[in-house]
Scaffold this motif. Structure first.
Motif, PDB file in Angstrom:
ATOM      1  N   ASP A 191      -0.722  -8.019 -12.450  1.00  0.00           N
ATOM      2  CA  ASP A 191      -0.936  -9.345 -13.022  1.00  0.00           C
ATOM      3  C   ASP A 191      -0.254  -9.438 -14.386  1.00  0.00           C
ATOM      4  OD1 ASP A 191      -2.530  -9.789 -10.827  1.00  0.00           O
ATOM      5  OD2 ASP A 191      -4.401  -9.345 -11.878  1.00  0.00           O
ATOM      6  N   GLU A 228       4.475 -11.735 -10.896  1.00  0.00           N
ATOM      7  CA  GLU A 228       4.035 -10.337 -10.917  1.00  0.00           C
ATOM      8  C   GLU A 228       4.975  -9.483 -11.754  1.00  0.00           C
ATOM      9  OE1 GLU A 228       2.582 -12.377  -7.309  1.00  0.00           O
ATOM     10  OE2 GLU A 228       4.606 -12.063  -8.117  1.00  0.00           O
ATOM     11  N   TYR A 288       4.172  -9.890  -2.836  1.00  0.00           N
ATOM     12  CA  TYR A 288       4.360  -8.601  -3.505  1.00  0.00           C
ATOM     13  C   TYR A 288       4.209  -7.485  -2.478  1.00  0.00           C
ATOM     14  CZ  TYR A 288       3.955  -4.879  -6.975  1.00  0.00           C
ATOM     15  OH  TYR A 288       4.166  -3.734  -7.716  1.00  0.00           O
ATOM     16  N   SER A 345       9.000  -2.035  -6.127  1.00  0.00           N
ATOM     17  CA  SER A 345       8.307  -3.136  -5.459  1.00  0.00           C
ATOM     18  C   SER A 345       9.295  -4.236  -5.112  1.00  0.00           C
ATOM     19  CB  SER A 345       7.207  -3.711  -6.363  1.00  0.00           C
ATOM     20  OG  SER A 345       7.774  -4.286  -7.533  1.00  0.00           O
ATOM     21  N   GLU A 396      -0.627 -11.712  -3.165  1.00  0.00           N
ATOM     22  CA  GLU A 396      -0.410 -10.519  -2.353  1.00  0.00           C
ATOM     23  C   GLU A 396       0.582 -10.750  -1.218  1.00  0.00           C
ATOM     24  OE1 GLU A 396      -4.159  -8.957  -1.146  1.00  0.00           O
ATOM     25  OE2 GLU A 396      -4.770  -8.428  -3.188  1.00  0.00           O
ATOM     26  N   GLN A 406      -2.341 -14.292 -11.661  1.00  0.00           N
ATOM     27  CA  GLN A 406      -2.928 -13.353 -10.724  1.00  0.00           C
ATOM     28  C   GLN A 406      -1.973 -13.140  -9.552  1.00  0.00           C
ATOM     29  OE1 GLN A 406      -6.132 -11.874 -11.362  1.00  0.00           O
ATOM     30  NE2 GLN A 406      -5.521 -12.782 -13.316  1.00  0.00           N
ATOM     31  N   VAL A 407      -1.878 -11.926  -9.109  1.00  0.00           N
ATOM     32  CA  VAL A 407      -0.927 -11.556  -8.076  1.00  0.00           C
ATOM     33  C   VAL A 407      -1.138 -12.368  -6.802  1.00  0.00           C
ATOM     34  CG1 VAL A 407      -2.425  -9.688  -7.243  1.00  0.00           C
ATOM     35  CG2 VAL A 407       0.025  -9.617  -6.756  1.00  0.00           C
ATOM     36  N   TYR A 419      -3.589   0.746  -3.456  1.00  0.00           N
ATOM     37  CA  TYR A 419      -3.290  -0.672  -3.346  1.00  0.00           C
ATOM     38  C   TYR A 419      -2.414  -1.060  -4.534  1.00  0.00           C
ATOM     39  CZ  TYR A 419      -6.761  -0.745   0.332  1.00  0.00           C
ATOM     40  OH  TYR A 419      -7.444  -0.501   1.500  1.00  0.00           O
ATOM     41  N   ARG A 430       0.843  -1.187   0.000  1.00  0.00           N
ATOM     42  CA  ARG A 430       0.000   0.000   0.000  1.00  0.00           C
ATOM     43  C   ARG A 430       0.882   1.242   0.000  1.00  0.00           C
ATOM     44  NH1 ARG A 430      -3.092  -0.141   5.192  1.00  0.00           N
ATOM     45  NH2 ARG A 430      -1.505  -1.646   5.834  1.00  0.00           N
ATOM     46  N   SER A 455      -0.779  -3.666  -5.329  1.00  0.00           N
ATOM     47  CA  SER A 455      -0.858  -5.005  -5.897  1.00  0.00           C
ATOM     48  C   SER A 455      -1.859  -5.074  -7.051  1.00  0.00           C
ATOM     49  CB  SER A 455      -1.253  -6.023  -4.820  1.00  0.00           C
ATOM     50  OG  SER A 455      -2.499  -5.680  -4.227  1.00  0.00           O
ATOM     51  N   GLN A 456      -2.660  -4.024  -7.225  1.00  0.00           N
ATOM     52  CA  GLN A 456      -3.578  -3.971  -8.352  1.00  0.00           C
ATOM     53  C   GLN A 456      -2.820  -3.520  -9.603  1.00  0.00           C
ATOM     54  OE1 GLN A 456      -6.879  -1.438  -7.243  1.00  0.00           O
ATOM     55  NE2 GLN A 456      -7.442  -2.724  -5.500  1.00  0.00           N
ATOM     56  N   GLY A 457      -2.977  -4.262 -10.700  1.00  0.00           N
ATOM     57  CA  GLY A 457      -2.343  -3.880 -11.953  1.00  0.00           C
ATOM     58  C   GLY A 457      -1.013  -4.536 -12.222  1.00  0.00           C
TER      59      GLY A 457
END
Length: 374
Positions: A204, A243, A215, A232, A212, A209-210, A198, A176, A200-202
């Motif tokens: 992938d 990711e 990451y 990151s 979490e 799929q990420v 957030y 975050r 972790s969105q975007g």
């Protein structure tokens, strides 16, 4: 004994006995040392030195780790005394079922306030002279996770002292990005709708799929102009497709994303495309930027150290030199476009990432000053 500590120094002429103060983070406390104007043995201390701050992880955005000190020397350093200490308290000794922790903090200090984060991500602001607590902010991390990092930015369009005129950006291990008021520790309400991004969105990649838990953010953000730039951390040895190790820039006020930099050549027109055989750059993840980022605001450049592409220890799925990964890369600050890159290794297999922030220095040669990255 004091081991592994970083000195953060504020030099000024006090009206009181101490002529300068230095704050040290060590063990589970923040300890303030003071050197009296006539210390043990009658050592005379000059009070004419500059007022110095430590506004970034390594003093400045270029990672110099340097500023001139005039009130401390080899002759008087042994006369430091400890007038007070601050106990952060946010740690585990292992008795509560959590992993035993240590306390290491890369603090920043500006306008007389020392900011640091605890092992579980709580941000603390202390009066740098007195050591008294001004405020704390808890991002509510899962206590099985640890660490948060901070960067600071001041808004020249807002009057000094107004709400969120000076902001601290907190990057957490659960990915975050949070903007808080440096004066009060309260979240800045104008920063995105939820007052946090957030990250972790975007990230992938294709059908992947990420995860979490794999990451997050482990180094402080960088500020260039009115942008906050974030890298990151990725667990890069779980599979070939993971990711995306992207670098992103967000508007410091609104939190809107302004650009995205990808460490992989994803299209054939990229000059580095040919260094990834069998189109493997399209399906490879990681190569993320987890060390601190450097900024050259004058040239509108940021410098990042990219890491290993996935998987870290097996290269059959990504044959070739793997350009942009494992490199020092210069990006245009306003757009995120790559300007140049310098590889540290071709087709890395042993996961020896470059952990250091690129250091911006000036070399004098043939009577000319030459800006370099080290």
């Amino acid at each position: 004994a004091l081991v592994g500590f970083r000195l953060l120094l504020k030099l000024e002429s006090f009206m009181y006995a101490a002529s300068w103060a230095v704050l040290v983070i060590t063990g589970f406390v923040a300890v303030q040392f003071a050197l009296t104007s006539m210390g043990s043995g009658g050592v005379n201390i000059s009070t004419g030195g500059p007022v110095a701050e430590w506004p970034s992880y390594r003093k400045d955005l270029g990672g110099s780790d340097y500023f001139p000190l005039e009130q401390i020397s080899r002759d008087n350093v042994f006369h430091l005394e400890i007038p007070l200490e601050y106990h952060a308290g946010d740690f585990s000794d292992g008795s509560d079922g959590r992993q035993k922790t240590s306390f290491q903090a890369s603090s920043i200090m500006i306008e007389g306030v020392l900011y640091f984060s605890t092992i579980y991500g709580k941000v603390v602001a202390l009066d740098a002279e007195l050591g008294t607590e001004l405020w704390t902010f808890d991002p509510s991390l899962d206590r099985s996770m640890r660490r948060a990092e901070r960067a600071i930015w001041a808004d020249s369009n807002i009057a000094a002292g107004d709400v969120c005129q000076r902001r601290i950006f907190v990057g957490t291990l659960d990915a975050r990005l949070i903007s808080i008021d440096a004066k009060t520790g309260n979240p800045c309400a104008d920063f995105i709708k939820s007052e946090q991004i957030y990250l972790s969105q975007g990230v992938d990649l294709g059908d992947y799929q990420v995860d979490e838990k794999e990451y997050g953010v482990t180094s402080l953000s960088a500020i260039i102009g009115d942008l906050v730039v974030v890298g990151s951390a990725v667990g890069d040895n779980r599979a070939a497709t993971l990711e995306r190790g992207i670098v992103r820039a967000f508007d410091v006020r609104s939190g809107e994303m302004r650009w995205l930099g990808d460490p992989f050549p994803r299209a054939p027109d990229d000059p580095a495309w040919a260094t990834w055989e069998d189109n493997s750059s399209r399906s490879t993840g990681a190569a993320n930027v987890w060390p601190p980022i450097s900024v050259d605001a004058e040239r509108n450049l940021i410098f990042v150290s990219s890491s290993s592409p996935s998987p870290a220890y097996y290269g059959r799925e990504r044959l070739g030199k793997n350009s942009y990964a494992d490199s020092v890369v210069a990006l245009r600050g306003r757009t995120g476009k790559a300007v140049w890159h310098s590889p540290t290794v071709h087709h890395k297999l042993w996961d020896y990432d470059v952990p250091a922030q690129p250091t911006l220095i000036t070399v004098r040669k043939d009577k000319q000053n030459i800006p370099v990255v080290a």
